[in-house]
Write an enzyme that holds these catalytic residues in place. Sequence first.
Site, mmCIF file in Angstrom:
data_model
loop_
_atom_site.group_PDB
_atom_site.id
_atom_site.type_symbol
_atom_site.label_atom_id
_atom_site.label_comp_id
_atom_site.label_asym_id
_atom_site.label_seq_id
_atom_site.Cartn_x
_atom_site.Cartn_y
_atom_site.Cartn_z
ATOM 1 N N SER A 143 4.422 -0.929 4.180
ATOM 2 C CA SER A 143 4.611 -2.262 4.757
ATOM 3 C C SER A 143 4.937 -3.273 3.662
ATOM 4 O O SER A 143 4.235 -3.332 2.651
ATOM 5 C CB SER A 143 3.343 -2.716 5.487
ATOM 6 O OG SER A 143 3.102 -1.896 6.596
ATOM 7 N N GLU A 191 -6.310 9.433 17.006
ATOM 8 C CA GLU A 191 -6.812 10.813 17.009
ATOM 9 C C GLU A 191 -7.615 11.090 15.742
ATOM 10 O O GLU A 191 -8.675 11.726 15.796
ATOM 11 C CB GLU A 191 -5.647 11.811 17.112
ATOM 12 C CG GLU A 191 -4.945 11.839 18.471
ATOM 13 C CD GLU A 191 -3.970 10.685 18.669
ATOM 14 O OE1 GLU A 191 -3.713 9.932 17.701
ATOM 15 O OE2 GLU A 191 -3.462 10.513 19.800
ATOM 16 N N GLN A 204 0.836 -1.201 0.000
ATOM 17 C CA GLN A 204 0.000 0.000 0.000
ATOM 18 C C GLN A 204 0.871 1.252 0.000
ATOM 19 O O GLN A 204 1.513 1.560 0.998
ATOM 20 C CB GLN A 204 -0.875 -0.020 1.264
ATOM 21 C CG GLN A 204 -1.742 1.207 1.448
ATOM 22 C CD GLN A 204 -2.521 1.145 2.756
ATOM 23 O OE1 GLN A 204 -2.063 0.516 3.717
ATOM 24 N NE2 GLN A 204 -3.694 1.761 2.788
ATOM 25 N N GLY A 205 0.867 1.989 -1.099
ATOM 26 C CA GLY A 205 1.673 3.212 -1.185
ATOM 27 C C GLY A 205 0.832 4.447 -0.946
ATOM 28 O O GLY A 205 0.456 5.155 -1.880
ATOM 29 N N TYR A 206 0.520 4.704 0.298
ATOM 30 C CA TYR A 206 -0.279 5.874 0.664
ATOM 31 C C TYR A 206 0.604 6.952 1.303
ATOM 32 O O TYR A 206 0.783 8.031 0.779
ATOM 33 C CB TYR A 206 -1.378 5.475 1.669
ATOM 34 C CG TYR A 206 -2.687 5.007 1.075
ATOM 35 C CD1 TYR A 206 -2.736 4.255 -0.092
ATOM 36 C CD2 TYR A 206 -3.899 5.293 1.710
ATOM 37 C CE1 TYR A 206 -3.948 3.813 -0.614
ATOM 38 C CE2 TYR A 206 -5.113 4.859 1.193
ATOM 39 C CZ TYR A 206 -5.125 4.117 0.031
ATOM 40 O OH TYR A 206 -6.332 3.689 -0.470
ATOM 41 N N SER A 207 1.166 6.635 2.508
ATOM 42 C CA SER A 207 1.869 7.640 3.305
ATOM 43 C C SER A 207 3.133 8.147 2.627
ATOM 44 O O SER A 207 3.832 7.395 1.933
ATOM 45 C CB SER A 207 2.251 7.068 4.665
ATOM 46 O OG SER A 207 1.127 6.533 5.304
ATOM 47 N N GLU A 240 -9.613 -1.250 5.164
ATOM 48 C CA GLU A 240 -8.404 -1.493 5.947
ATOM 49 C C GLU A 240 -8.727 -1.476 7.442
ATOM 50 O O GLU A 240 -8.325 -2.357 8.193
ATOM 51 C CB GLU A 240 -7.339 -0.438 5.625
ATOM 52 C CG GLU A 240 -6.064 -0.631 6.443
ATOM 53 C CD GLU A 240 -4.970 0.366 6.096
ATOM 54 O OE1 GLU A 240 -5.239 1.320 5.343
ATOM 55 O OE2 GLU A 240 -3.842 0.179 6.597
HETATM 56 C C1 LIG Z 1 3.048 -0.520 11.665
HETATM 57 C C2 LIG Z 1 2.694 0.478 10.618
HETATM 58 C C3 LIG Z 1 2.416 0.044 9.319
HETATM 59 C C4 LIG Z 1 2.098 0.978 8.317
HETATM 60 N N1 LIG Z 1 1.887 0.532 7.032
HETATM 61 C C5 LIG Z 1 1.644 1.429 6.046
HETATM 62 C C6 LIG Z 1 1.512 1.019 4.685
HETATM 63 O O1 LIG Z 1 1.607 -0.168 4.375
HETATM 64 N N2 LIG Z 1 1.295 1.936 3.734
HETATM 65 C C7 LIG Z 1 1.174 3.256 4.035
HETATM 66 O O2 LIG Z 1 0.934 4.043 3.128
HETATM 67 N N3 LIG Z 1 1.307 3.692 5.317
HETATM 68 C C8 LIG Z 1 1.547 2.812 6.319
HETATM 69 N N4 LIG Z 1 1.703 3.246 7.620
HETATM 70 C C9 LIG Z 1 1.682 4.672 7.860
HETATM 71 C C10 LIG Z 1 0.485 5.178 8.627
HETATM 72 O O3 LIG Z 1 -0.667 5.176 7.821
HETATM 73 C C11 LIG Z 1 0.834 6.572 9.129
HETATM 74 O O4 LIG Z 1 1.891 6.424 10.047
HETATM 75 C C12 LIG Z 1 -0.337 7.238 9.795
HETATM 76 O O5 LIG Z 1 -1.313 7.578 8.848
HETATM 77 C C13 LIG Z 1 0.106 8.504 10.563
HETATM 78 O O6 LIG Z 1 0.874 9.368 9.770
HETATM 79 P P1 LIG Z 1 2.277 9.945 10.318
HETATM 80 O O7 LIG Z 1 3.079 8.789 10.760
HETATM 81 O O8 LIG Z 1 2.809 10.826 9.279
HETATM 82 O O9 LIG Z 1 1.910 10.788 11.607
HETATM 83 P P2 LIG Z 1 1.351 12.280 11.646
HETATM 84 O O10 LIG Z 1 0.182 12.404 10.730
HETATM 85 O O11 LIG Z 1 2.456 13.232 11.469
HETATM 86 O O12 LIG Z 1 0.790 12.326 13.127
HETATM 87 C C14 LIG Z 1 1.600 12.599 14.284
HETATM 88 C C15 LIG Z 1 0.675 12.716 15.481
HETATM 89 O O13 LIG Z 1 -0.237 13.815 15.296
HETATM 90 C C16 LIG Z 1 -1.560 13.408 15.410
HETATM 91 N N5 LIG Z 1 -2.410 14.177 14.497
HETATM 92 C C17 LIG Z 1 -2.221 14.392 13.177
HETATM 93 N N6 LIG Z 1 -3.245 15.066 12.661
HETATM 94 C C18 LIG Z 1 -4.116 15.304 13.676
HETATM 95 C C19 LIG Z 1 -5.383 15.967 13.770
HETATM 96 N N7 LIG Z 1 -5.965 16.518 12.717
HETATM 97 N N8 LIG Z 1 -5.977 15.992 14.979
HETATM 98 C C20 LIG Z 1 -5.394 15.433 16.070
HETATM 99 N N9 LIG Z 1 -4.229 14.802 16.034
HETATM 100 C C21 LIG Z 1 -3.582 14.731 14.844
HETATM 101 C C22 LIG Z 1 -1.532 11.945 15.042
HETATM 102 O O14 LIG Z 1 -2.673 11.271 15.581
HETATM 103 C C23 LIG Z 1 -0.227 11.490 15.655
HETATM 104 O O15 LIG Z 1 -0.426 11.190 17.021
HETATM 105 C C24 LIG Z 1 2.032 2.332 8.630
HETATM 106 C C25 LIG Z 1 2.270 2.759 9.944
HETATM 107 C C26 LIG Z 1 2.611 1.858 10.934
HETATM 108 C C27 LIG Z 1 2.885 2.340 12.311
#
Ligand SMILES: Cc1cc2nc3c(=O)[nH]c(=O)nc-3n(C[C@H](O)[C@H](O)[C@H](O)COP(=O)(O)OP(=O)(O)OC[C@H]3O[C@@H](n4cnc5c(N)ncnc54)[C@H](O)[C@@H]3O)c2cc1C
Lengths: 407, 374
Positions: free
Chosen positions: A172, A390, A137-140, A254
């Site tokens: 992942s 959150e 999954q290429g999202y983040s 998901e």
């Molecule tokens: C084990 C694991 C597997 C993953 N696998 C994949 C994958 O296969 N493909 C993929 O694309 N991604 C994957 N991810 C990524 C995951 O989707 C992101 O980590 C997640 O969406 C959060 O983004 P970020 O890490 O940039 O944190 P940020 O968005 O920077 O968030 C940092 C903190 O701020 C809080 N925050 C952010 N915005 C708000 C808001 N509006 N209100 C309140 N709080 C807020 C968050 O809740 C968090 O606590 C994976 C992550 C993990 C941990």
Amino acid sequence: MADFGASDLDAFRTEVREWLAANYPPELRDGGAPTDPEAIWGGRRFEGSDDPQIVWMRRVAERGWTAPSWPKEYGGAGLSREQARIIEKELAAGGYRVPLASFGVWMLGPVLLEYASEEQKREHLPKIVRGEIRWCQGYSEPGAGSDLASLQTRCEDAGEHWKINGQKVWTSYADKADWCFCLVRTDTSKKHEGISFVLIDMSSPGVETRPIRLISGESPFCETFFNDVLVPKNNLVGRVNGGWDIAKRLLQYERQNISGGFGAGGGAGGVAGDLAQVAKDYVGTDEEGRLEDADLRARITRNKMDVHALQLTMARIAAEQKASNGPSAVTSIVKYAAASFAQERSELMVEAMGSQGLGWSGEGFSPDELRATRGWLRSKGNSIEGGTSEVNLNVIAKRVLGLPDPK
Amino acid sequence: MAVLSEEQSMLRDAAKSWVQEQSPVGALRKLRGDGAGLGFDPAAWREMGQMGWAGVVIPEAHGGSEFGWLSLGLVLEEMGRTLAASPLLATSAAAAALTLGGTDDQKAEWLPKLAGGEVIGALAVDEGPHHAPGKIALKAERSAVGWTLTGAKTFVLDGMAADLLVVAARTSGQPGEASGITLFLVPGDAAGLKRQALKLADSRGAANISFEGVEVRQDAALAGGLDLLDQVLDRARALLAAEMLGSASQAFETTLDYLKTRVQFGQVIGSFQALQHRAAKMYVELELARSAVEAALAALDAQAPNAAELVSLAKTRAGETFHLVSNEMVQMHGGIGMTDEHDAGLYLKRARAAEAAFGGQAFHRDRYARLQGF
Ligand SMILES: Cc1cc2nc3c(=O)[nH]c(=O)nc-3n(C[C@H](O)[C@H](O)[C@H](O)COP(=O)(O)OP(=O)(O)OC[C@H]3O[C@@H](n4cnc5c(N)ncnc54)[C@H](O)[C@@H]3O)c2cc1C
Ligand SMILES: Cc1cc2nc3c(=O)[nH]c(=O)nc-3n(C[C@H](O)[C@H](O)[C@H](O)COP(=O)(O)OP(=O)(O)OC[C@H]3O[C@@H](n4cnc5c(N)ncnc54)[C@H](O)[C@@H]3O)c2cc1C
């Protein structure tokens, strides 16, 4: 889909039970021989493999039972939801290994069925069912996590092809996957309406992956780079600039799927086994059979009751949604609760094991104990992956409760 | 919401409209000034009787509709929304004691009157400040005519109004022992029975009742001992959990409305994320509580082997949720939430009183763990 009565379902259950018993590879029985730990995910690298897990997967897939409710023309078994649940339950009840773990089955397939062209469905769905192609999954991206729609990976028209440039992160299993479903920017002048959903062959020139190590010591996810990667025009799903709706829909599948795993008491990082039994074994009981540590007993009870209430909620939601199609915003409720209960469970598991729950590797610790330590750390991701807790609370507040955005 | 039968939907809709029109929160406010100490409005109770609510769990053969526990739970949930007070729960629990442990003669004598609401029933179980069915000490000794009861009961819900008391007494053994418990049917006007009305924070009716050599006939005893008591209590607990769920749901909805209308800092306070997340968490808790309550009621109807476990889950979840939501109701209303004029305080008080009845969270967590063998 046919409407099956209770007696038909009973007959179906018997059929499933007998078939599973007859077709489970003997090598896998009773714990069984160790197989390649990646085999359960399938993929190109297992083409022609005779690993017993792969043999098992192929047999189940031949009946379409790796995606039982998908239509037959795409490799599924065309079964009702009730029948699909029976297969799931019989697999678990019989102690069989999961035939196939797959982002394709859990996330991509359902949205392809809803949004893809006939040609795309015929090309990709059967290979997902058969475990021939492993998807990631290429999202983040580094700059686009919770605010996913701010993603910057560029997708430009290059005549015959799309040309992709940019970086994904936290992908992942990107280093092990064959294909990637990816969100890309096709219009830089708009935010949500400038996103498209494309399917990328990871063996294309210009794709590079670098594994990232987690606090649990494992490296399940990667940084993924795209440098002038050429993708055939017909690998874009839905409309150009129409990818955001597909992206959100996929997130619901998901979340539903992540929660499904938690509901069973596990979740990614979750260690199987009854928490109360583990505590009894490591802490001991008094003459009335109660856990000796009253404080731990109270907290374990809370967690078990939380999980129980969540399981009842998932069953209730399923019953109420029977008529409707697919998951909705309520998946955020379940995802939020499931993540926090699974994390508490993992904490309690290592706490119950005492110093035996602190092992990192090597001797002096059983495999279950080592799994508990790693699982505790891995479970911290439960409230981040698939949308953070959150963000899920935001979804509930806005979509379910109708609370407004701040000025 | 569970998937309901047509009968159940109709009953719920009828209860909803009657409660909203005839027994809004204002009705409870009136009771606070009422000197009779019954803790409910007898005229309202007569109407409930006429609508058949007292007979929902009573067999058709004895004048009830036998719709079952989930159905009655729906009625109580609607009543909980406006904190509507009535002896419906206590009367239905007394009826359950007869249905589960009574002889044909006992049933024929009492059930039709309970079903119509002419007779009000109540459970007299606890003897101290905490729910402890195992610790019953009130003595029942053989006499020439039957039994003599000596001892005291506390916190008997609707004990002032009750015409028929179901009294848990000890015929042998020591407090704390599982054997030696029997339930007795004691008419409210029996000689030697003295009641003291309790004025509670939640304005509901309750009594301390002493039994000074109360004589009952041989056929006043019900069969089933502590098991019967447990089953009867579980029915009362599940109904109370349903009522608490209704109260918590209403407290939440009232608060949510306030979040959408109260303006501070130039915007509605519901736009502040600190409040949004707390509101979302309350909603999650309510969903979990609803699942547990409905599952417990359905398990009682199905006489499922894990009914006791589910009832303890339901009472615990309903208690946790009602406390959380009623406290947040006060907090999120700011100063107005502290006033007597506002409803928030009424929900807060009710949450505390309902928690204490038939076992609080600590009691039911312990029970759940025991039932699971740890
Ligand atoms: C084990 C694991 C597997 C993953 N696998 C994949 C994958 O296969 N493909 C993929 O694309 N991604 C994957 N991810 C990524 C995951 O989707 C992101 O980590 C997640 O969406 C959060 O983004 P970020 O890490 O940039 O944190 P940020 O968005 O920077 O968030 C940092 C903190 O701020 C809080 N925050 C952010 N915005 C708000 C808001 N509006 N209100 C309140 N709080 C807020 C968050 O809740 C968090 O606590 C994976 C992550 C993990 C941990
Ligand atoms: C017992 C008592 C004694 C008092 N005595 C006095 C006194 O002597 N003199 C006097 O002048 N006043 C007095 N007050 C009033 C008190 O100061 C106010 O009630 C208080 O400031 C809150 O204002 P409010 O009631 O208008 O609530 P609101 O401001 O409307 O708040 C409602 C809810 O919204 C929350 N909220 C508001 N803004 C935000 C935000 N930006 N972010 C997150 N949440 C927010 C609040 O925390 C609260 O939960 C008293 C109040 C009480 C209860």
